[in-house]
Design a protein around this motif. Structure first.
Motif, PDB file in Angstrom:
ATOM      1  N   ARG A  21     -19.833 -74.613  24.167  1.00 21.57           N
ATOM      2  CA  ARG A  21     -20.048 -76.000  23.724  1.00 21.57           C
ATOM      3  C   ARG A  21     -18.925 -76.912  24.236  1.00 21.57           C
ATOM      4  O   ARG A  21     -19.186 -78.045  24.644  1.00 21.57           O
ATOM      5  CB  ARG A  21     -20.161 -76.073  22.219  1.00 21.57           C
ATOM      6  N   ASP A  22     -17.708 -76.416  24.224  1.00 24.08           N
ATOM      7  CA  ASP A  22     -16.588 -77.197  24.760  1.00 24.08           C
ATOM      8  C   ASP A  22     -16.740 -77.394  26.267  1.00 24.08           C
ATOM      9  O   ASP A  22     -16.503 -78.479  26.790  1.00 24.08           O
ATOM     10  CB  ASP A  22     -15.250 -76.518  24.467  1.00 24.08           C
ATOM     11  N   ARG A  23     -17.142 -76.338  26.954  1.00 23.07           N
ATOM     12  CA  ARG A  23     -17.305 -76.396  28.401  1.00 23.07           C
ATOM     13  C   ARG A  23     -18.461 -77.296  28.813  1.00 23.07           C
ATOM     14  O   ARG A  23     -18.448 -77.889  29.883  1.00 23.07           O
ATOM     15  CB  ARG A  23     -17.534 -74.986  28.946  1.00 23.07           C
ATOM     16  N   ASP A  27     -18.546 -79.707  31.969  1.00 19.24           N
ATOM     17  CA  ASP A  27     -19.476 -79.412  33.063  1.00 19.24           C
ATOM     18  C   ASP A  27     -20.553 -80.483  33.237  1.00 19.24           C
ATOM     19  O   ASP A  27     -21.382 -80.366  34.128  1.00 19.24           O
ATOM     20  CB  ASP A  27     -20.160 -78.065  32.829  1.00 19.24           C
ATOM     21  N   ALA A  28     -20.543 -81.508  32.408  1.00 21.41           N
ATOM     22  CA  ALA A  28     -21.601 -82.524  32.448  1.00 21.41           C
ATOM     23  C   ALA A  28     -21.865 -83.079  33.852  1.00 21.41           C
ATOM     24  O   ALA A  28     -23.027 -83.258  34.220  1.00 21.41           O
ATOM     25  CB  ALA A  28     -21.304 -83.639  31.465  1.00 21.41           C
ATOM     26  N   PRO A  29     -20.836 -83.337  34.664  1.00 17.83           N
ATOM     27  CA  PRO A  29     -21.122 -83.859  35.999  1.00 17.83           C
ATOM     28  C   PRO A  29     -21.730 -82.828  36.970  1.00 17.83           C
ATOM     29  O   PRO A  29     -22.312 -83.197  37.981  1.00 17.83           O
ATOM     30  CB  PRO A  29     -19.753 -84.303  36.523  1.00 17.83           C
ATOM     31  N   ASP A  30     -21.600 -81.565  36.674  1.00 22.07           N
ATOM     32  CA  ASP A  30     -22.086 -80.490  37.550  1.00 22.07           C
ATOM     33  C   ASP A  30     -23.373 -79.907  36.958  1.00 22.07           C
ATOM     34  O   ASP A  30     -23.339 -79.090  36.042  1.00 22.07           O
ATOM     35  CB  ASP A  30     -21.007 -79.415  37.672  1.00 22.07           C
ATOM     36  N   ASP A  31     -24.515 -80.306  37.517  1.00 21.91           N
ATOM     37  CA  ASP A  31     -25.811 -79.891  36.968  1.00 21.91           C
ATOM     38  C   ASP A  31     -25.989 -78.378  36.940  1.00 21.91           C
ATOM     39  O   ASP A  31     -26.533 -77.832  35.972  1.00 21.91           O
ATOM     40  CB  ASP A  31     -26.956 -80.527  37.761  1.00 21.91           C
ATOM     41  N   ASP A  32     -25.553 -77.683  37.985  1.00 19.27           N
ATOM     42  CA  ASP A  32     -25.722 -76.231  38.038  1.00 19.27           C
ATOM     43  C   ASP A  32     -24.883 -75.535  36.968  1.00 19.27           C
ATOM     44  O   ASP A  32     -25.359 -74.618  36.288  1.00 19.27           O
ATOM     45  CB  ASP A  32     -25.363 -75.688  39.420  1.00 19.27           C
ATOM     46  N   LEU A  34     -23.736 -76.873  34.228  1.00 15.92           N
ATOM     47  CA  LEU A  34     -24.269 -77.275  32.918  1.00 15.92           C
ATOM     48  C   LEU A  34     -25.507 -76.448  32.571  1.00 15.92           C
ATOM     49  O   LEU A  34     -25.646 -75.962  31.446  1.00 15.92           O
ATOM     50  CB  LEU A  34     -24.597 -78.766  32.925  1.00 15.92           C
ATOM     51  N   ALA A  35     -26.389 -76.247  33.533  1.00 12.71           N
ATOM     52  CA  ALA A  35     -27.597 -75.445  33.303  1.00 12.71           C
ATOM     53  C   ALA A  35     -27.234 -73.999  32.973  1.00 12.71           C
ATOM     54  O   ALA A  35     -27.835 -73.388  32.072  1.00 12.71           O
ATOM     55  CB  ALA A  35     -28.502 -75.502  34.523  1.00 12.71           C
ATOM     56  N   ALA A  36     -26.250 -73.451  33.675  1.00 17.53           N
ATOM     57  CA  ALA A  36     -25.814 -72.072  33.411  1.00 17.53           C
ATOM     58  C   ALA A  36     -25.212 -71.956  32.013  1.00 17.53           C
ATOM     59  O   ALA A  36     -25.491 -70.984  31.293  1.00 17.53           O
ATOM     60  CB  ALA A  36     -24.806 -71.629  34.464  1.00 17.53           C
ATOM     61  N   ASP A  37     -24.401 -72.944  31.629  1.00 15.25           N
ATOM     62  CA  ASP A  37     -23.810 -72.933  30.287  1.00 15.25           C
ATOM     63  C   ASP A  37     -24.891 -73.013  29.216  1.00 15.25           C
ATOM     64  O   ASP A  37     -24.849 -72.305  28.212  1.00 15.25           O
ATOM     65  CB  ASP A  37     -22.834 -74.096  30.106  1.00 15.25           C
ATOM     66  N   ARG A  38     -25.864 -73.869  29.425  1.00 17.97           N
ATOM     67  CA  ARG A  38     -26.936 -74.027  28.433  1.00 17.97           C
ATOM     68  C   ARG A  38     -27.797 -72.772  28.336  1.00 17.97           C
ATOM     69  O   ARG A  38     -28.219 -72.396  27.238  1.00 17.97           O
ATOM     70  CB  ARG A  38     -27.789 -75.245  28.770  1.00 17.97           C
ATOM     71  N   GLU A  39     -28.035 -72.131  29.460  1.00 13.88           N
ATOM     72  CA  GLU A  39     -28.806 -70.890  29.450  1.00 13.88           C
ATOM     73  C   GLU A  39     -28.056 -69.801  28.684  1.00 13.88           C
ATOM     74  O   GLU A  39     -28.629 -69.091  27.860  1.00 13.88           O
ATOM     75  CB  GLU A  39     -29.086 -70.445  30.886  1.00 13.88           C
ATOM     76  N   ARG A  40     -26.765 -69.672  28.949  1.00 14.19           N
ATOM     77  CA  ARG A  40     -25.954 -68.671  28.248  1.00 14.19           C
ATOM     78  C   ARG A  40     -25.853 -69.019  26.762  1.00 14.19           C
ATOM     79  O   ARG A  40     -25.927 -68.140  25.910  1.00 14.19           O
ATOM     80  CB  ARG A  40     -24.558 -68.562  28.882  1.00 14.19           C
ATOM     81  N   LEU A  41     -25.700 -70.301  26.443  1.00 12.14           N
ATOM     82  CA  LEU A  41     -25.611 -70.728  25.049  1.00 12.14           C
ATOM     83  C   LEU A  41     -26.885 -70.343  24.299  1.00 12.14           C
ATOM     84  O   LEU A  41     -26.829 -69.852  23.172  1.00 12.14           O
ATOM     85  CB  LEU A  41     -25.364 -72.235  24.970  1.00 12.14           C
ATOM     86  N   SER A  42     -28.014 -70.535  24.927  1.00 11.49           N
ATOM     87  CA  SER A  42     -29.286 -70.161  24.309  1.00 11.49           C
ATOM     88  C   SER A  42     -29.332 -68.658  24.035  1.00 11.49           C
ATOM     89  O   SER A  42     -29.746 -68.221  22.955  1.00 11.49           O
ATOM     90  CB  SER A  42     -30.437 -70.582  25.217  1.00 11.49           C
TER      91      SER A  42
END
Length: 84
Positions: A21-23, A27-32, A34-42
């Motif tokens: 969540r902190d990352r 990572d907001a400016p980097d779409d890739d 951000l997507a990887a972080d969100r996938e792992r968070l899920s």
């Protein structure tokens, strides 16, 4: 698996969830990224739900006088369909 080991896994997953969540903000400016972080968070959120479910079931069995070792982790699909 003991209650203590499940609780330890929960603690590690919560720590990872906080890091992700902190990352996410960084990572907001980097779409890739951000997507990887969100996938792992899920995935972490689902695993947390599974661990909590298992721990609650073990405690319920123990409270009913049954062997908590009988409790098995449920699959993600089952756990994620629970109504909150």
């Amino acid at each position: 698996m003991s209650d203590e080991s499940i609780a330890g896994r929960i603690e590690r997953l919560v720590a990872e969830e906080h890091q992700l969540r902190d990352r996410e903000q960084a990572d907001a400016p980097d779409d890739d990224a951000l997507a990887a972080d969100r996938e792992r968070l899920s995935a972490v959120e689902v695993e947390l739900d599974r661990c909590w479910d298992l721990l609650r079931r073990r405690r319920a069995l123990r409270g009913a006088g049954a062997d908590p070792e009988q409790a098995q982790a449920r699959d993600a699909e089952t756990v994620e369909r629970y109504l909150q």
